[in-house]
Design a protein around this motif. Structure first.
Motif, mmCIF file in Angstrom:
data_model
loop_
_atom_site.group_PDB
_atom_site.id
_atom_site.type_symbol
_atom_site.label_atom_id
_atom_site.label_comp_id
_atom_site.label_asym_id
_atom_site.label_seq_id
_atom_site.Cartn_x
_atom_site.Cartn_y
_atom_site.Cartn_z
ATOM 1 N N ILE A 52 0.841 -1.203 0.000
ATOM 2 C CA ILE A 52 0.000 0.000 0.000
ATOM 3 C C ILE A 52 0.872 1.248 0.000
ATOM 4 O O ILE A 52 0.605 2.217 -0.720
ATOM 5 N N TYR A 53 1.921 1.220 0.806
ATOM 6 C CA TYR A 53 2.838 2.366 0.863
ATOM 7 C C TYR A 53 3.482 2.630 -0.491
ATOM 8 O O TYR A 53 3.620 3.782 -0.922
ATOM 9 N N GLU A 54 3.877 1.588 -1.186
ATOM 10 C CA GLU A 54 4.539 1.749 -2.473
ATOM 11 C C GLU A 54 3.566 2.150 -3.580
ATOM 12 O O GLU A 54 3.926 2.924 -4.479
ATOM 13 N N LEU A 55 2.335 1.635 -3.518
ATOM 14 C CA LEU A 55 1.398 1.799 -4.624
ATOM 15 C C LEU A 55 0.476 3.001 -4.491
ATOM 16 O O LEU A 55 -0.152 3.391 -5.477
ATOM 17 N N LEU A 56 0.383 3.583 -3.302
ATOM 18 C CA LEU A 56 -0.606 4.634 -3.092
ATOM 19 C C LEU A 56 -0.402 5.849 -3.995
ATOM 20 O O LEU A 56 -1.369 6.329 -4.605
ATOM 21 N N PRO A 57 0.813 6.413 -4.139
ATOM 22 C CA PRO A 57 0.952 7.566 -5.049
ATOM 23 C C PRO A 57 0.566 7.256 -6.487
ATOM 24 O O PRO A 57 -0.106 8.066 -7.149
ATOM 25 N N CYS A 87 -7.192 9.552 -10.056
ATOM 26 C CA CYS A 87 -7.570 10.949 -10.275
ATOM 27 C C CYS A 87 -7.653 11.267 -11.770
ATOM 28 O O CYS A 87 -8.542 12.021 -12.199
ATOM 29 N N ILE A 88 -6.737 10.710 -12.576
ATOM 30 C CA ILE A 88 -6.822 10.914 -14.021
ATOM 31 C C ILE A 88 -8.125 10.335 -14.562
ATOM 32 O O ILE A 88 -8.803 10.959 -15.398
ATOM 33 N N LEU A 144 0.656 14.662 -3.528
ATOM 34 C CA LEU A 144 0.260 15.994 -3.964
ATOM 35 C C LEU A 144 0.693 16.245 -5.407
ATOM 36 O O LEU A 144 -0.046 16.840 -6.205
ATOM 37 N N VAL A 145 1.897 15.788 -5.746
ATOM 38 C CA VAL A 145 2.392 15.940 -7.111
ATOM 39 C C VAL A 145 1.489 15.190 -8.091
ATOM 40 O O VAL A 145 1.168 15.696 -9.177
ATOM 41 N N MET A 146 1.059 13.997 -7.717
ATOM 42 C CA MET A 146 0.203 13.201 -8.597
ATOM 43 C C MET A 146 -1.140 13.881 -8.845
ATOM 44 O O MET A 146 -1.679 13.847 -9.961
ATOM 45 N N LEU A 147 -1.704 14.501 -7.827
ATOM 46 C CA LEU A 147 -2.979 15.195 -7.997
ATOM 47 C C LEU A 147 -2.834 16.407 -8.913
ATOM 48 O O LEU A 147 -3.717 16.693 -9.728
ATOM 49 N N VAL A 148 -1.719 17.113 -8.787
ATOM 50 C CA VAL A 148 -1.483 18.262 -9.668
ATOM 51 C C VAL A 148 -1.306 17.795 -11.111
ATOM 52 O O VAL A 148 -1.773 18.442 -12.061
ATOM 53 N N ILE A 151 11.048 17.685 -10.146
ATOM 54 C CA ILE A 151 10.947 17.621 -11.605
ATOM 55 C C ILE A 151 9.495 17.415 -12.034
ATOM 56 O O ILE A 151 8.980 18.129 -12.911
ATOM 57 N N TYR A 152 8.820 16.463 -11.406
ATOM 58 C CA TYR A 152 7.434 16.196 -11.793
ATOM 59 C C TYR A 152 6.502 17.311 -11.340
ATOM 60 O O TYR A 152 5.477 17.558 -11.984
ATOM 61 N N SER A 153 6.842 17.991 -10.257
ATOM 62 C CA SER A 153 6.043 19.147 -9.849
ATOM 63 C C SER A 153 6.153 20.264 -10.892
ATOM 64 O O SER A 153 5.151 20.911 -11.240
ATOM 65 N N ALA A 154 7.361 20.487 -11.381
ATOM 66 C CA ALA A 154 7.547 21.510 -12.409
ATOM 67 C C ALA A 154 6.783 21.150 -13.682
ATOM 68 O O ALA A 154 6.121 22.009 -14.292
ATOM 69 N N ILE A 155 6.845 19.877 -14.084
ATOM 70 C CA ILE A 155 6.102 19.443 -15.271
ATOM 71 C C ILE A 155 4.598 19.596 -15.054
ATOM 72 O O ILE A 155 3.858 20.054 -15.945
#
Length: 368
Positions: free
Chosen positions: A64-69, A76-77, A291-295, A352-356
């Motif tokens: 769960i810890y590894e897969l949650l993000p 969300c997509i 948070l990055v994934m939601l953005v 990096i992913y936050s900037a993208i």
């Protein structure tokens, strides 16, 4: 706005839960297949099917810890693309849902996912992993490191200690312990051996210990050799069971505070702590990746299409999640080899992913 928040949060939670359960079932199935091989190999030691099932179940918090993000990103997509396809999100925008308000609404839910990831990685997963190690140790023996075991160092005042542990059960019991004591000049003062020991709070209890020491009892500087047998010998030390486990096992299943203490222990004893510093900062920044994934997922709600399949966008989310995981591991290994700054090495993939994500949000939402 409360109704809009409830709608978005409810849809995202259901989608993320569905994706997480699907991934979790797949990973647990692979774990069970691996354990079936151990079942046949350890059957003579009493390892039964219910032991294998319990061991696999105890790996659930780690997965769960590894897969949650990644599950947050895919779920969300899916929700954002479906709302865009049905024009529901267009209606919400017409009703006054501004882009920044939509972003803040998602980030509020993201804090819940961050807290859940942190609790899983810092409390549930380490506890479950230790219980699984204890189950396995009963049937296949203790944890070992190569031919020489694990070496640890400690400093107590003017004395230095080099400690060797050949095997450890991951909880409290150790076997084949050697403790080498040195003075400030690096001269050997004593060697203590014990076939078994138990780790306590601030003290090791050595069983059937043999202490061999070299003493200078008078000013004549005459060395005297002494050998003493102890049925039970307490040895005060700051080396905890978590530190021994960290030397024997991978540090990615340690708690954040335990990693911090072990880092300080290594630094105090002039040992290289680069690997553990990187892992510590990864533990700090990894929950924030939700948070990055939601953005990253929010721009999908602003796509203008009425027909077509969502599967393509979900597949893109899977690729993005996999690439984030690969980049995270790549920076970890590269930072350890190149001796990069630990906190920057751990934070670089998220930055990096936050900037993208913010660039995509600005282009899709604000500019267009």
């Amino acid at each position: 706005m409360k109704t809009v928040r409830s709608l978005l949060h409810g849809e995202i939670i259901r989608a993320v839960s569905f994706v997480l359960v699907g991934f979790l079932a797949l990973f647990l199935f692979f774990d069970l297949v691996d354990e079936l091989q151990n079942l046949s190999r350890l059957a003579s030691q009493g390892y039964q099917l219910h032991h294998a099932l319990l061991y696999v179940a105890l790996k659930t918090p780690s997965h769960i810890y590894e897969l949650l993000p990644i599950s947050v990103l895919i779920g969300c997509i899916f929700v954002m693309a479906r709302l865009a396809q049905s024009s529901e999100f267009t209606i919400l925008r017409t009703g006054g849902l501004a882009p920044l308000k939509a972003l803040s609404t998602l980030l509020q839910l993201g804090l819940v996912f961050v807290a859940m990831t942190f609790l899983m990685g810092d409390y549930a997963a380490p506890w479950a992993d230790r219980q699984g190690v204890l189950i396995k140790a009963r049937f296949q023996g203790n944890l070992t490191v190569g031919q020489t075991g694990a070496w640890l160092k400690e400093r107590q005042g003017q004395r230095h200690f080099a400690v060797n542990v050949r095997s450890f059960d991951g909880i409290r019991q150790m076997q084949n312990i050697r403790i080498h004591e040195f003075n400030e000049a690096g001269q050997l003062l004593a060697i203590t051996r014990a076939p078994q020991a138990e780790v306590g709070d601030g003290v090791w209890l050595l069983q059937q210990a043999e202490e061999k020491s070299i003493q200078t009892p008078d000013a004549s500087q005459t060395l005297q050799y002494r050998s003493v047998q102890h049925l039970s010998m307490p040895w005060p030390t700051g080396i905890s069971a978590d530190m021994v486990a960290a030397a024997v096992l991978s540090p990615d299943r340690m708690r954040t505070w335990e990693l911090f203490n072990y880092m300080r222990h290594l630094s105090t004893n002039n040992q290289n702590a680069q690997r553990y510093e990187i892992e510590f900062w990864r533990k700090v920044f990894y929950p924030l990746s939700c948070l990055v994934m939601l953005v990253m997922a929010l721009p999908f709600a602003y796509l203008h299409f009425r027909s077509g399949q969502i599967a393509g966008y979900v597949f893109g989310g899977v690729l993005a999640g996999i690439s984030f995981s690969l980049l995270n591991n790549l920076f970890s290994f590269a930072g350890n080899l190149q001796n990069w700054q630990p906190w920057l090495t751990a934070a670089a993939p998220a930055l990096i992913y936050s900037a993208i994500s913010l660039l995509g949000f600005w282009w899709m939402v604000l500019r267009r």
